[in-house]
Design a protein around this motif. Structure first.
Motif, PDB file in Angstrom:
ATOM      1  N   UNK A 164      11.614   8.203  -9.495  1.00  0.00           N
ATOM      2  CA  UNK A 164      10.718   7.323  -8.755  1.00  0.00           C
ATOM      3  C   UNK A 164      10.980   5.858  -9.090  1.00  0.00           C
ATOM      4  N   UNK A 165      11.296   5.586 -10.364  1.00  0.00           N
ATOM      5  CA  UNK A 165      11.582   4.206 -10.773  1.00  0.00           C
ATOM      6  C   UNK A 165      12.828   3.686 -10.055  1.00  0.00           C
ATOM      7  N   UNK A 166      13.904   4.489 -10.048  1.00  0.00           N
ATOM      8  CA  UNK A 166      15.123   4.050  -9.376  1.00  0.00           C
ATOM      9  C   UNK A 166      14.940   4.023  -7.860  1.00  0.00           C
ATOM     10  N   UNK A 167      14.045   4.885  -7.355  1.00  0.00           N
ATOM     11  CA  UNK A 167      13.705   4.801  -5.934  1.00  0.00           C
ATOM     12  C   UNK A 167      13.047   3.473  -5.599  1.00  0.00           C
ATOM     13  N   UNK A 184       7.659   4.665   9.767  1.00  0.00           N
ATOM     14  CA  UNK A 184       7.442   6.084  10.062  1.00  0.00           C
ATOM     15  C   UNK A 184       8.702   6.838   9.703  1.00  0.00           C
ATOM     16  N   UNK A 185       8.553   8.123   9.451  1.00  0.00           N
ATOM     17  CA  UNK A 185       9.694   8.975   9.147  1.00  0.00           C
ATOM     18  C   UNK A 185       9.717  10.158  10.109  1.00  0.00           C
ATOM     19  N   UNK A 186      10.810  10.313  10.867  1.00  0.00           N
ATOM     20  CA  UNK A 186      10.931  11.485  11.731  1.00  0.00           C
ATOM     21  C   UNK A 186      11.038  12.784  10.938  1.00  0.00           C
ATOM     22  N   UNK A 187      11.467  12.692   9.659  1.00  0.00           N
ATOM     23  CA  UNK A 187      11.635  13.891   8.838  1.00  0.00           C
ATOM     24  C   UNK A 187      10.319  14.410   8.281  1.00  0.00           C
ATOM     25  N   UNK A 188       9.385  13.522   8.031  1.00  0.00           N
ATOM     26  CA  UNK A 188       8.097  13.892   7.448  1.00  0.00           C
ATOM     27  C   UNK A 188       6.969  13.327   8.298  1.00  0.00           C
ATOM     28  N   UNK A 189       5.768  13.801   8.052  1.00  0.00           N
ATOM     29  CA  UNK A 189       4.600  13.269   8.756  1.00  0.00           C
ATOM     30  C   UNK A 189       4.121  12.018   8.027  1.00  0.00           C
ATOM     31  N   UNK A 190       4.948  10.987   8.076  1.00  0.00           N
ATOM     32  CA  UNK A 190       4.659   9.722   7.406  1.00  0.00           C
ATOM     33  C   UNK A 190       4.671   8.622   8.453  1.00  0.00           C
ATOM     34  N   UNK A 193       1.084   1.627   7.654  1.00  0.00           N
ATOM     35  CA  UNK A 193       1.404   0.269   7.195  1.00  0.00           C
ATOM     36  C   UNK A 193       1.536   0.278   5.673  1.00  0.00           C
ATOM     37  N   UNK A 194       2.603  -0.339   5.163  1.00  0.00           N
ATOM     38  CA  UNK A 194       2.857  -0.372   3.721  1.00  0.00           C
ATOM     39  C   UNK A 194       1.856  -1.313   3.056  1.00  0.00           C
ATOM     40  N   UNK A 195       1.075  -0.774   2.118  1.00  0.00           N
ATOM     41  CA  UNK A 195       0.078  -1.578   1.414  1.00  0.00           C
ATOM     42  C   UNK A 195       0.549  -1.999   0.026  1.00  0.00           C
ATOM     43  N   UNK A 196       1.317  -1.132  -0.636  1.00  0.00           N
ATOM     44  CA  UNK A 196       1.727  -1.425  -2.013  1.00  0.00           C
ATOM     45  C   UNK A 196       3.024  -0.705  -2.308  1.00  0.00           C
ATOM     46  N   UNK A 197       3.923  -1.386  -3.019  1.00  0.00           N
ATOM     47  CA  UNK A 197       5.161  -0.774  -3.487  1.00  0.00           C
ATOM     48  C   UNK A 197       5.153  -0.851  -5.008  1.00  0.00           C
ATOM     49  N   UNK A 198       4.891   0.258  -5.660  1.00  0.00           N
ATOM     50  CA  UNK A 198       4.845   0.295  -7.111  1.00  0.00           C
ATOM     51  C   UNK A 198       6.121   0.850  -7.693  1.00  0.00           C
ATOM     52  N   UNK A 199       6.185   0.920  -9.031  1.00  0.00           N
ATOM     53  CA  UNK A 199       7.358   1.470  -9.684  1.00  0.00           C
ATOM     54  C   UNK A 199       7.400   2.993  -9.575  1.00  0.00           C
ATOM     55  N   UNK A 200       6.252   3.626  -9.332  1.00  0.00           N
ATOM     56  CA  UNK A 200       6.232   5.082  -9.240  1.00  0.00           C
ATOM     57  C   UNK A 200       6.007   5.582  -7.821  1.00  0.00           C
ATOM     58  N   UNK A 201       5.165   4.900  -7.063  1.00  0.00           N
ATOM     59  CA  UNK A 201       4.859   5.372  -5.715  1.00  0.00           C
ATOM     60  C   UNK A 201       4.592   4.201  -4.787  1.00  0.00           C
ATOM     61  N   UNK A 202       4.675   4.498  -3.494  1.00  0.00           N
ATOM     62  CA  UNK A 202       4.373   3.536  -2.441  1.00  0.00           C
ATOM     63  C   UNK A 202       3.116   3.996  -1.711  1.00  0.00           C
ATOM     64  N   UNK A 203       2.217   3.071  -1.449  1.00  0.00           N
ATOM     65  CA  UNK A 203       0.961   3.385  -0.763  1.00  0.00           C
ATOM     66  C   UNK A 203       1.077   2.937   0.688  1.00  0.00           C
ATOM     67  N   UNK A 204       0.837   3.880   1.601  1.00  0.00           N
ATOM     68  CA  UNK A 204       0.888   3.614   3.042  1.00  0.00           C
ATOM     69  C   UNK A 204      -0.473   3.930   3.641  1.00  0.00           C
ATOM     70  N   UNK A 215       5.722   9.333  -3.562  1.00  0.00           N
ATOM     71  CA  UNK A 215       6.655   9.017  -4.655  1.00  0.00           C
ATOM     72  C   UNK A 215       7.892   8.312  -4.111  1.00  0.00           C
ATOM     73  N   UNK A 216       8.367   7.300  -4.824  1.00  0.00           N
ATOM     74  CA  UNK A 216       9.481   6.495  -4.336  1.00  0.00           C
ATOM     75  C   UNK A 216      10.766   7.295  -4.187  1.00  0.00           C
ATOM     76  N   UNK A 217      10.913   8.382  -4.958  1.00  0.00           N
ATOM     77  CA  UNK A 217      12.139   9.181  -4.864  1.00  0.00           C
ATOM     78  C   UNK A 217      12.275   9.833  -3.496  1.00  0.00           C
ATOM     79  N   UNK A 218      11.147  10.005  -2.778  1.00  0.00           N
ATOM     80  CA  UNK A 218      11.188  10.634  -1.456  1.00  0.00           C
ATOM     81  C   UNK A 218      12.013   9.794  -0.483  1.00  0.00           C
ATOM     82  N   UNK A 219      11.957   8.483  -0.626  1.00  0.00           N
ATOM     83  CA  UNK A 219      12.617   7.598   0.338  1.00  0.00           C
ATOM     84  C   UNK A 219      14.141   7.630   0.224  1.00  0.00           C
ATOM     85  N   UNK A 220      14.660   8.212  -0.843  1.00  0.00           N
ATOM     86  CA  UNK A 220      16.114   8.317  -0.974  1.00  0.00           C
ATOM     87  C   UNK A 220      16.670   9.526  -0.235  1.00  0.00           C
ATOM     88  N   UNK A 221      15.792  10.390   0.281  1.00  0.00           N
ATOM     89  CA  UNK A 221      16.265  11.613   0.925  1.00  0.00           C
ATOM     90  C   UNK A 221      15.720  11.806   2.335  1.00  0.00           C
TER      91      UNK A 221
END
Length: 351
Positions: A164-167, A184-190, A193-204, A215-221
C-alpha cells in the motif's frame, strides 16, 4: 524552596512577555504578503510557551530533590535535553503543516504538496526519534543494525502494508488522479470523487455520498478512468424518422448539421457527424455525433436537451415525424375473413 518559587515566578513573567511579543509579531506578519512569517510565528508560539513553563519547572524539581532527599537530580539534565529536542521537533512539524495549508490554497497540484509535506514530517520524526534515543544513552549504530534486521522481519510480516505504501508512491509520482478528481474503474465498482490520498489507503466519496476506503495497492492492478480530465463531453443520439419521410431525410440531415455547426456550445473542432445511418425495423435512423465545449455534467445535460429540442423543430419543419415501433400482420383468408375480399387476397393489419 524559595529558589524554586522564584523560578516559577520568573516563568510566569517570561510567559506573559512571550505572549505579548508573539501577538505583536502576528500583527506585523498579517500586514505582509508572505505566508512564511505567519506560518513560523504560529509554529513556535505554543511549543515555546510549553518550554517556558517546563524548563524552569525541571530546575525547580532539581532544587527540591537536592534539598529534601539524598537522590541525585542529574537525570534532569537528560530530561532538559529531551525537552529541547521535543520542542524543536514540534516546531518543525507545525511549520510544515502551516506551510502546507498556506501553499495548498493557491497551488494547482495540492497532491504533490501533500506528499512532500508527509515525507518531510516523516524525516523530522525519524531524526527527532534518533536524537531522543541518543540522549537516552542508546547506541545509534546498534539501533540502525537492529533496524536493518528488524526491517526485514517487519517487511515480511507487513508486505500488504508495504504494498500500500509503494502504491501511494506510484499514485504521487504517476499522478493518475489527484485530490478532487472524479475517477471510476471499469474493473471494480469504484466511482466517485477523491477526498484523501494517504500512505495506506485512498478515500473516495461516491455520488450517493458514501465513503470508499481503497487500499493503494489496488490501483496497481486495475484500470482507472479519470473523467475529470476529459476535454469535451460527447453527444451521441440516434433519431428515427418514419419510412414515409424518406423524401425529406436528406434535408433534415443537412439542417441538423447546419444547426450544430453554428451552435455556440458545440466544439466544431472535434468530430461532428450527422448522417443517414441505418434502415431500422420501423424507422430510418439518423446518427448525431458531436462534442460540447463544456465538461460539466449539469451544463452538458442542458446543452444536450437544447440540441435535441432543436432537432424536434427541424424534423417537424419538414413535415416529417419520429417513428415508433410498428408491426404489420398479413393474415391468410379464412371462411370468416373472406367477406369483402376477392379469392386469393389476404387481410392486412398494421399495429
Amino acid at each position: 524552596m524559595s529558589n524554586a518559587g522564584l523560578l516559577l515566578l520568573l516563568s510566569a513573567g517570561l510567559w506573559a512577555a512571550w505572549l505579548l511579543i508573539t501577538r505583536r509579531l502576528s500583527t506585523a506578519a498579517e500586514k505582509t504578503r508572505l505566508f512564511w512569517d505567519d506560518a513560523l510565528i504560529d509554529a513556535i508560539r505554543r511549543p515555546v510557551s510549553w518550554l517556558i513553563w517546563l524548563w524552569p519547572a525541571a530546575f525547580s524539581l532539581g532544587i527540591v530533590i537536592d534539598n529534601t532527599s539524598d537522590y541525585s537530580s542529574a537525570f534532569l539534565i537528560s530530561i532538559r535535553h529531551l525537552m529541547l529536542i521535543w520542542t524543536f521537533t514540534w516546531v518543525l512539524l507545525r511549520l510544515i503543516t502551516n506551510a502546507e495549508n498556506a501553499i495548498c490554497l493557491t497551488a494547482k497540484d495540492a497532491t504533490s504538496i501533500n506528499v512532500v509535506s508527509k515525507v518531510l514530517r516523516l524525516v523530522v520524526l525519524v531524526v527527532g526519534g534518533l536524537a531522543l534515543m541518543q540522549n537516552l544513552g542508546l547506541s545509534l549504530s546498534g539501533v540502525l543494525t537492529f533496524g536493518g534486521v528488524g526491517g526485514l522481519i517487519v517487511g515480511m510480516a507487513a508486505k500488504d502494508l508495504l504494498a500500500n505504501f509503494f502504491g501511494a508512491i506510484m499514485i504521487y509520482f504517476d499522478k493518475p488522479f489527484k485530490l478532487g478528481d472524479w475517477i471510476r474503474s471499469p474493473d471494480r465498482e469504484i466511482e466517485g470523487v477523491v477526498e484523501k490520498i494517504g500512505f495506506r489507503m485512498t478515500v473516495i466519496r461516491t455520488f450517493d455520498k458514501r465513503p470508499l476506503y481503497i487500499p493503494n495497492s489496488v490501483f496497481s492492478s486495475i484500470v482507472v478512468e479519470n473523467p475529470s480530465r476529459m476535454l469535451n463531453r460527447r453527444i451521441k443520439q440516434t433519431v428515427g424518422l418514419r419510412y414515409q419521410d424518406a423524401a425529406v431525410i436528406s434535408h433534415v440531415v443537412d439542417d441538423i448539421k447546419a444547426m450544430l455547426s453554428v451552435h455556440p456550445d458545440i466544439d466544431t473542432r472535434q468530430t461532428l457527424i450527422v448522417s443517414f445511418d441505418n434502415y431500422g425495423p420501423s424507422s430510418l435512423d439518423i446518427l448525431i455525433y458531436t462534442f460540447t465545449k463544456t465538461t460539466g455534467w449539469v451544463e452538458y445535460k442542458a446543452i444536450q436537451q437544447a440540441v435535441m429540442l432543436e432537432v424536434v423543430k427541424i424534423v417537424h419543419r419538414h413535415g416529417a415525424d419520429f417513428a415508433f415501433p410498428t408491426t404489420t400482420i398479413r393474415m391468410a383468408n379464412t371462411p370468416q375473413s373472406q367477406r369483402g375480399h376477392e379469392p386469393g387476397q389476404s387481410a392486412q393489419l398494421t399495429a
